[in-house]
Design an enzyme around this catalytic site. Structure first.
Site, PDB file in Angstrom:
ATOM      1  N   ARG A 126       0.154 -30.342 -12.090  1.00 32.00           N
ATOM      2  CA  ARG A 126       1.141 -29.469 -11.196  1.00 32.00           C
ATOM      3  C   ARG A 126       1.582 -30.643  -9.944  1.00 32.00           C
ATOM      4  O   ARG A 126       2.030 -30.063  -9.058  1.00 32.00           O
ATOM      5  CB  ARG A 126       0.568 -28.357 -10.594  1.00 32.00           C
ATOM      6  CG  ARG A 126       0.762 -27.183 -11.603  1.00 32.00           C
ATOM      7  CD  ARG A 126       0.020 -25.912 -11.107  1.00 32.00           C
ATOM      8  NE  ARG A 126       0.553 -24.643 -11.043  1.00 32.00           N
ATOM      9  CZ  ARG A 126       0.123 -23.698 -11.999  1.00 32.00           C
ATOM     10  NH1 ARG A 126      -0.610 -24.097 -12.913  1.00 32.00           N
ATOM     11  NH2 ARG A 126       0.621 -22.396 -12.075  1.00 32.00           N
ATOM     12  N   LYS A 137       6.136 -20.070 -20.004  1.00 29.96           N
ATOM     13  CA  LYS A 137       5.557 -21.370 -20.580  1.00 29.96           C
ATOM     14  C   LYS A 137       4.247 -20.868 -21.207  1.00 29.96           C
ATOM     15  O   LYS A 137       4.160 -21.385 -22.133  1.00 29.96           O
ATOM     16  CB  LYS A 137       5.452 -22.464 -19.881  1.00 29.96           C
ATOM     17  CG  LYS A 137       4.861 -22.261 -18.415  1.00 29.96           C
ATOM     18  CD  LYS A 137       5.069 -23.585 -17.497  1.00 29.96           C
ATOM     19  CE  LYS A 137       3.909 -23.663 -16.257  1.00 29.96           C
ATOM     20  NZ  LYS A 137       4.134 -22.152 -15.646  1.00 29.96           N
ATOM     21  N   ARG A 144      -2.014  -9.316 -12.545  1.00 27.98           N
ATOM     22  CA  ARG A 144      -2.729 -10.487 -11.805  1.00 27.98           C
ATOM     23  C   ARG A 144      -2.668 -10.403 -10.315  1.00 27.98           C
ATOM     24  O   ARG A 144      -1.378 -10.023  -9.745  1.00 27.98           O
ATOM     25  CB  ARG A 144      -2.370 -11.784 -12.350  1.00 27.98           C
ATOM     26  CG  ARG A 144      -3.143 -12.227 -13.349  1.00 27.98           C
ATOM     27  CD  ARG A 144      -2.572 -13.487 -14.095  1.00 27.98           C
ATOM     28  NE  ARG A 144      -2.096 -14.701 -13.021  1.00 27.98           N
ATOM     29  CZ  ARG A 144      -1.471 -15.824 -13.501  1.00 27.98           C
ATOM     30  NH1 ARG A 144      -1.218 -15.844 -14.814  1.00 27.98           N
ATOM     31  NH2 ARG A 144      -1.470 -16.745 -12.644  1.00 27.98           N
ATOM     32  N   ARG A 204       3.908 -18.876  -4.409  1.00 24.82           N
ATOM     33  CA  ARG A 204       3.795 -19.951  -5.544  1.00 24.82           C
ATOM     34  C   ARG A 204       5.043 -20.642  -5.861  1.00 24.82           C
ATOM     35  O   ARG A 204       4.908 -21.920  -6.232  1.00 24.82           O
ATOM     36  CB  ARG A 204       3.325 -19.070  -6.778  1.00 24.82           C
ATOM     37  CG  ARG A 204       1.786 -18.665  -6.620  1.00 24.82           C
ATOM     38  CD  ARG A 204       1.433 -17.527  -7.589  1.00 24.82           C
ATOM     39  NE  ARG A 204       1.440 -18.054  -8.920  1.00 24.82           N
ATOM     40  CZ  ARG A 204       1.210 -17.177 -10.038  1.00 24.82           C
ATOM     41  NH1 ARG A 204       1.524 -15.997  -9.987  1.00 24.82           N
ATOM     42  NH2 ARG A 204       1.382 -17.701 -11.223  1.00 24.82           N
ATOM     43  N   ARG A 244       5.039  -8.617 -15.354  1.00 30.40           N
ATOM     44  CA  ARG A 244       3.972  -9.194 -16.297  1.00 30.40           C
ATOM     45  C   ARG A 244       2.798  -8.557 -16.080  1.00 30.40           C
ATOM     46  O   ARG A 244       2.070  -7.976 -15.296  1.00 30.40           O
ATOM     47  CB  ARG A 244       3.875 -10.505 -15.589  1.00 30.40           C
ATOM     48  CG  ARG A 244       2.744 -11.304 -16.424  1.00 30.40           C
ATOM     49  CD  ARG A 244       2.842 -12.904 -16.456  1.00 30.40           C
ATOM     50  NE  ARG A 244       2.400 -13.325 -15.202  1.00 30.40           N
ATOM     51  CZ  ARG A 244       2.387 -14.860 -15.142  1.00 30.40           C
ATOM     52  NH1 ARG A 244       2.889 -15.640 -16.088  1.00 30.40           N
ATOM     53  NH2 ARG A 244       2.041 -15.336 -14.122  1.00 30.40           N
TER      54      ARG A 244
HETATM   55  P1  AMP Z   1      -1.152 -20.287 -13.632  1.00 31.02           P
HETATM   56  O1  AMP Z   1      -1.833 -19.481 -14.628  1.00 31.02           O
HETATM   57  O2  AMP Z   1      -0.977 -21.634 -14.544  1.00 31.02           O
HETATM   58  O3  AMP Z   1      -0.032 -19.723 -13.157  1.00 31.02           O
HETATM   59  O4  AMP Z   1      -2.323 -20.781 -12.587  1.00 31.02           O
HETATM   60  C1  AMP Z   1      -2.742 -19.757 -11.920  1.00 31.02           C
HETATM   61  C2  AMP Z   1      -3.105 -20.538 -10.489  1.00 31.02           C
HETATM   62  O5  AMP Z   1      -4.253 -21.221 -10.910  1.00 31.02           O
HETATM   63  C3  AMP Z   1      -2.533 -21.251  -9.764  1.00 31.02           C
HETATM   64  O6  AMP Z   1      -1.376 -20.647  -8.788  1.00 31.02           O
HETATM   65  C4  AMP Z   1      -3.175 -22.262  -9.102  1.00 31.02           C
HETATM   66  O7  AMP Z   1      -3.597 -21.673  -7.867  1.00 31.02           O
HETATM   67  C5  AMP Z   1      -4.387 -22.444 -10.073  1.00 31.02           C
HETATM   68  N1  AMP Z   1      -3.971 -23.563 -10.652  1.00 31.02           N
HETATM   69  C6  AMP Z   1      -3.837 -23.526 -12.245  1.00 31.02           C
HETATM   70  N2  AMP Z   1      -3.367 -24.901 -12.673  1.00 31.02           N
HETATM   71  C7  AMP Z   1      -3.622 -25.576 -11.431  1.00 31.02           C
HETATM   72  C8  AMP Z   1      -3.130 -26.953 -11.508  1.00 31.02           C
HETATM   73  N3  AMP Z   1      -2.940 -27.721 -12.511  1.00 31.02           N
HETATM   74  N4  AMP Z   1      -3.327 -27.459 -10.015  1.00 31.02           N
HETATM   75  C9  AMP Z   1      -3.768 -26.849  -9.204  1.00 31.02           C
HETATM   76  N5  AMP Z   1      -4.024 -25.329  -9.437  1.00 31.02           N
HETATM   77  C10 AMP Z   1      -3.753 -24.893 -10.523  1.00 31.02           C
END
Ligand code: AMP
Length: 232
Positions: free
Chosen positions: A88, A13, A164, A175, A127
């Site tokens: 989220r 996404k 990452r 996750r 990734r």
């Molecule tokens: P992402 O890059 O969107 O996969 O986000 C990486 C990590 O950031 C997630 O696994 C969460 O630990 C944190 N994170 C990002 N967006 C949110 C959100 N909307 N609510 C809570 N944690 C978030």
């Protein structure tokens, strides 16, 4: 256009948000990127977020909502935005609705990206991310544009790409569990508000973008979306 992108980690996404945001000339706002920047800058917010992220858990709603509220108060969101990875949780979705309604705005759509779980795991395991500019690549679907003399992958910005920490297999499993329990309820939340559109995320990056665009514009011209037909 004001859009939120939903879907499990690794589904692609972020890549689609980047592409569509470019075509619509609106900012892509990724809460994950904001936290990674804050961690790199060693800010108090970054230090707070890091332990949750490293464990594959969600950063507390109160922190994330504050970050998004501040971001949506900036000038560049006037023509719209794509929120990637926010909301989220249901409380985050409710907070977003409140932030927008105080400005007299609503969302146009919540876009759900879907793919079988094996495909998601395969994608995350290939990734590669840029610690400098946050671009994301994939060893098969979207290879790194360069490499060092030793064959290490390099980003378009010249930085060395990395896996990452939260893309390692143990954290990915956590996750996905968190996604199913805390984020998946947003599907019904947005369906009930008649904002939900689903996109099949299996396929090439171009195919998914094509599907995405067709779902966002039912019966509407591309002018409405500010997308030029020759732009695909
Ligand atoms: P992402 O890059 O969107 O996969 O986000 C990486 C990590 O950031 C997630 O696994 C969460 O630990 C944190 N994170 C990002 N967006 C949110 C959100 N909307 N609510 C809570 N944690 C978030």
């Amino acid at each position: 256009m004001r859009l939120v992108f939903l879907g499990p980690p690794g589904i692609g996404k972020g890549t689609q948000a980047e592409r569509l945001a470019g075509r619509l000339s609106v900012p892509k706002i990724s809460t994950g990127d904001i936290f990674r920047d804050a961690i790199a800058g060693k800010t108090p917010m970054g230090l707070k977020a890091k332990s949750y992220m490293d464990a594959g858990h969600l950063v507390p709603d109160s922190v994330v909502i504050g970050v998004v509220e501040e971001r949506l108060s900036r000038e560049d969101v006037q023509n719209g935005f794509i929120l990637d990875g926010f909301p989220r949780t249901v409380p985050q979705a409710e907070a977003l609705e409140g932030i927008l309604s105080r400005k007299g705005l609503t969302l146009n759509n919540a876009v759900l990206f879907e793919a079988p779980e094996e495909e998601i795991v395969r994608r995350i395991s290939g990734r590669l991310s840029c610690p400098n500019c946050q671009r994301v690549y994939h060893s098969e679907h979207n290879p790194a544009p360069g490499q060092t003399a030793e064959g290490e992958p390099l980003c378009a910005c010249g930085a060395r790409l990395v896996r990452r920490k939260d893309d390692l297999p143990e954290t990915v499993a956590e996750r996905l569990k968190v996604y199913r329990s805390q984020t998946a309820p947003l599907v019904n939340y947005y369906r009930a508000k008649e904002l939900l559109v689903s996109v099949d995320a299996v396929g090439s990056i171009e195919e998914v973008t094509h599907d995405l665009e067709s779902r966002l514009s039912p019966g509407k011209s591309y002018d409405h979306l500010k997308i030029k037909r020759g732009d695909r």
